[in-house]
Write a protein that holds these residues in place. Structure first.
Motif, PDB file in Angstrom:
ATOM      1  N   PRO A  47       0.819  -1.215   0.000  1.00 37.19           N
ATOM      2  CA  PRO A  47       0.000   0.000   0.000  1.00 37.19           C
ATOM      3  C   PRO A  47       0.854   1.267   0.000  1.00 37.19           C
ATOM      4  O   PRO A  47       1.842   1.367   0.723  1.00 37.19           O
ATOM      5  N   GLY A  48       0.464   2.202  -0.840  1.00 34.20           N
ATOM      6  CA  GLY A  48       1.190   3.462  -0.927  1.00 34.20           C
ATOM      7  C   GLY A  48       2.319   3.449  -1.941  1.00 34.20           C
ATOM      8  O   GLY A  48       2.868   4.499  -2.271  1.00 34.20           O
ATOM      9  N   LEU A  49       2.665   2.250  -2.449  1.00 34.07           N
ATOM     10  CA  LEU A  49       3.748   2.154  -3.433  1.00 34.07           C
ATOM     11  C   LEU A  49       3.245   1.574  -4.755  1.00 34.07           C
ATOM     12  O   LEU A  49       4.003   0.943  -5.494  1.00 34.07           O
ATOM     13  N   GLN A  50       1.960   1.794  -5.059  1.00 26.06           N
ATOM     14  CA  GLN A  50       1.386   1.240  -6.292  1.00 26.06           C
ATOM     15  C   GLN A  50       2.100   1.758  -7.533  1.00 26.06           C
ATOM     16  O   GLN A  50       2.228   1.041  -8.528  1.00 26.06           O
ATOM     17  N   SER A  51       2.581   2.992  -7.485  1.00 24.54           N
ATOM     18  CA  SER A  51       3.280   3.556  -8.641  1.00 24.54           C
ATOM     19  C   SER A  51       4.617   2.874  -8.905  1.00 24.54           C
ATOM     20  O   SER A  51       5.149   2.950 -10.009  1.00 24.54           O
ATOM     21  N   SER A  52       5.150   2.203  -7.891  1.00 28.36           N
ATOM     22  CA  SER A  52       6.447   1.513  -8.034  1.00 28.36           C
ATOM     23  C   SER A  52       6.291   0.011  -8.229  1.00 28.36           C
ATOM     24  O   SER A  52       7.288  -0.716  -8.211  1.00 28.36           O
ATOM     25  N   HIS A  53       5.053  -0.457  -8.419  1.00 28.46           N
ATOM     26  CA  HIS A  53       4.826  -1.892  -8.502  1.00 28.46           C
ATOM     27  C   HIS A  53       5.566  -2.555  -9.672  1.00 28.46           C
ATOM     28  O   HIS A  53       6.046  -3.680  -9.554  1.00 28.46           O
ATOM     29  N   LEU A  54       5.667  -1.860 -10.805  1.00 27.56           N
ATOM     30  CA  LEU A  54       6.359  -2.446 -11.959  1.00 27.56           C
ATOM     31  C   LEU A  54       7.835  -2.670 -11.651  1.00 27.56           C
ATOM     32  O   LEU A  54       8.380  -3.751 -11.929  1.00 27.56           O
ATOM     33  N   SER A 112       2.730 -11.431  -9.938  1.00 28.56           N
ATOM     34  CA  SER A 112       1.471 -11.314 -10.676  1.00 28.56           C
ATOM     35  C   SER A 112       0.680 -10.078 -10.241  1.00 28.56           C
ATOM     36  O   SER A 112       0.114  -9.361 -11.068  1.00 28.56           O
ATOM     37  N   ILE A 113       0.666  -9.809  -8.921  1.00 28.73           N
ATOM     38  CA  ILE A 113      -0.031  -8.620  -8.406  1.00 28.73           C
ATOM     39  C   ILE A 113       0.640  -7.355  -8.913  1.00 28.73           C
ATOM     40  O   ILE A 113      -0.018  -6.422  -9.393  1.00 28.73           O
ATOM     41  N   PHE A 114       1.976  -7.307  -8.833  1.00 26.67           N
ATOM     42  CA  PHE A 114       2.709  -6.098  -9.205  1.00 26.67           C
ATOM     43  C   PHE A 114       2.672  -5.838 -10.715  1.00 26.67           C
ATOM     44  O   PHE A 114       2.666  -4.688 -11.150  1.00 26.67           O
ATOM     45  N   CYS A 115       2.664  -6.915 -11.508  1.00 27.57           N
ATOM     46  CA  CYS A 115       2.710  -6.763 -12.978  1.00 27.57           C
ATOM     47  C   CYS A 115       1.335  -6.500 -13.577  1.00 27.57           C
ATOM     48  O   CYS A 115       1.134  -5.533 -14.307  1.00 27.57           O
ATOM     49  N   SER A 116       0.414  -7.418 -13.307  1.00 22.92           N
ATOM     50  CA  SER A 116      -0.882  -7.375 -13.988  1.00 22.92           C
ATOM     51  C   SER A 116      -2.037  -6.923 -13.110  1.00 22.92           C
ATOM     52  O   SER A 116      -3.162  -6.766 -13.601  1.00 22.92           O
TER      53      SER A 116
END
Length: 349
Positions: A47-54, A112-116
């Protein structure tokens, strides 16, 4: 009669409303068996780092591949090389296998969560993941204790090494570690899986961590969280105490050796164990105590990130530490790789 019927109707209406307002907690344990469990949970990631998930997905994938390759090579090299069929390397082989299980239980779904953004995980899959992650954790602390005991016998009682650490003793120790881990994890899994989940199914975590799951329950999550905290503290505390006692005796024996070469060799081997133990215990206990005691102090994304790193970093660095600092193992790995590469090149030509 009409008046009586009207009174009865009003009474039944009030009873129906009161029944609707009864909370799941008030209904007690029996309510757990009648409540519908959610078909699936949704894992948030960090949480809070969704922009860095890739970027997290790329880093995590690279780290996972290194962990998978490193631990697989260690297991295969020890299995294939008969000179490595000694207690220390057998325990290391089991440790590498446990690292593979731990990382593989969590990392593919996290990627899988971070990519797609595929964050859905079924109820049964979630609790299976939770069970295996925490089971691997409990097995690993036992393995570190047995490896410390192995070094103690090898350095302090070298003449009795093979008589003490027989294959039967090694098997018995491995079975005891596994039984202890299952005995600890089964009640925890049962307690968390039998909590009533009547509200949100969004897990604020990257994997099915038991405290994050327990917080979603409509009932009080303190009993399961307290069981986890006390059980982990007792298990890890006792293991660390015995490991510390072993290394105090080892250091006394090492400094009594007359040969400087023998001292350096013993300290180098022990240094690998100490490094691996630091990698395992420090982030592991920090993750547990932060989730329990520091949830209002430490930011949530830091808590989740710490738990994620604890799962993957030791599994990645263990093969590197043991492979680079243990000469006999390094030679065995190199021999296996040369044999594998040249055999395949000869078959290709």
């Amino acid at each position: 009669c009409k008046r009586v019927l009207e009174d009865c109707t009003i009474l039944l209406h009030h009873l129906y409303i009161n029944r609707q307002e009864v909370s799941p907690v008030m209904l007690g344990p029996a309510y757990n068996h009648t409540m519908e469990t959610p078909a699936s949970f949704l894992l948030v990631g960090i949480p809070g780092l969704q922009s860095s998930h890739l970027w997290l997905a790329i880093s995590l994938s690279a780290t996972y591949i290194i962990a998978l390759l490193g631990n697989t090579i260690i297991v295969t090299a020890i299995w294939m090389d008969s000179t490595l069929h000694e207690p220390m390397y057998c325990f290391l082989c089991v440790l590498a296998a446990v690292d593979i299980v731990m990382a593989s239980s969590v990392v593919p779904k996290m990627v899988s969560i971070f990519c797609s953004g595929d964050s859905s995980i079924s109820f049964s899959a979630c609790f299976t993941q939770m069970f295996f992650v925490h089971l691997a954790t409990a097995v690993e602390t036992g393995l570190l204790l047995t490896m410390a005991f192995d070094r103690y016998v090898a350095i302090c009682k070298p003449l009795h090494y093979k008589r003490i650490l027989t294959p039967q003793v090694m098997l018995g120790m491995s079975m005891a570690i596994t039984i202890r881990a299952i005995t600890f994890m089964t009640p925890l899994s049962w307690m968390v899986s039998h909590l009533p989940f009547c509200g949100s199914n969004v897990v604020v975590h990257s994997y099915c961590e038991h405290i994050a799951l327990a917080r979603l329950a409509c009932a009080d999550p303190v009993p399961s969280s307290l069981y986890s905290l006390i059980g982990s503290s007792l298990m890890v505390g006792s293991d660390v105490a015995f490991i510390a006692a072993s290394y105090i005796l080892i250091l006394r024996a090492v400094f009594d050796l007359s040969s400087k070469t023998a001292q350096l060799k013993a300290l180098s081997t022990c240094g690998s164990h100490v490094g691996v133990m630091a990698l395992y215990y420090l982030p592991g206990m920090a993750s547990i105590y932060v989730a329990w005691l520091g949830q209002d102090i430490v930011p949530l994304h830091t808590q989740v990130l710490l738990a994620d790193l604890y799962v993957i970093i030791p599994a990645t660095l263990n093969p590197i530490i043991y492979g680079m600092r243990t000469k006999q193992l390094l030679e065995g790995i190199w021999s296996y790789l040369m044999h594998f590469l040249f055999d395949h090149s000869n078959l290709g030509s």
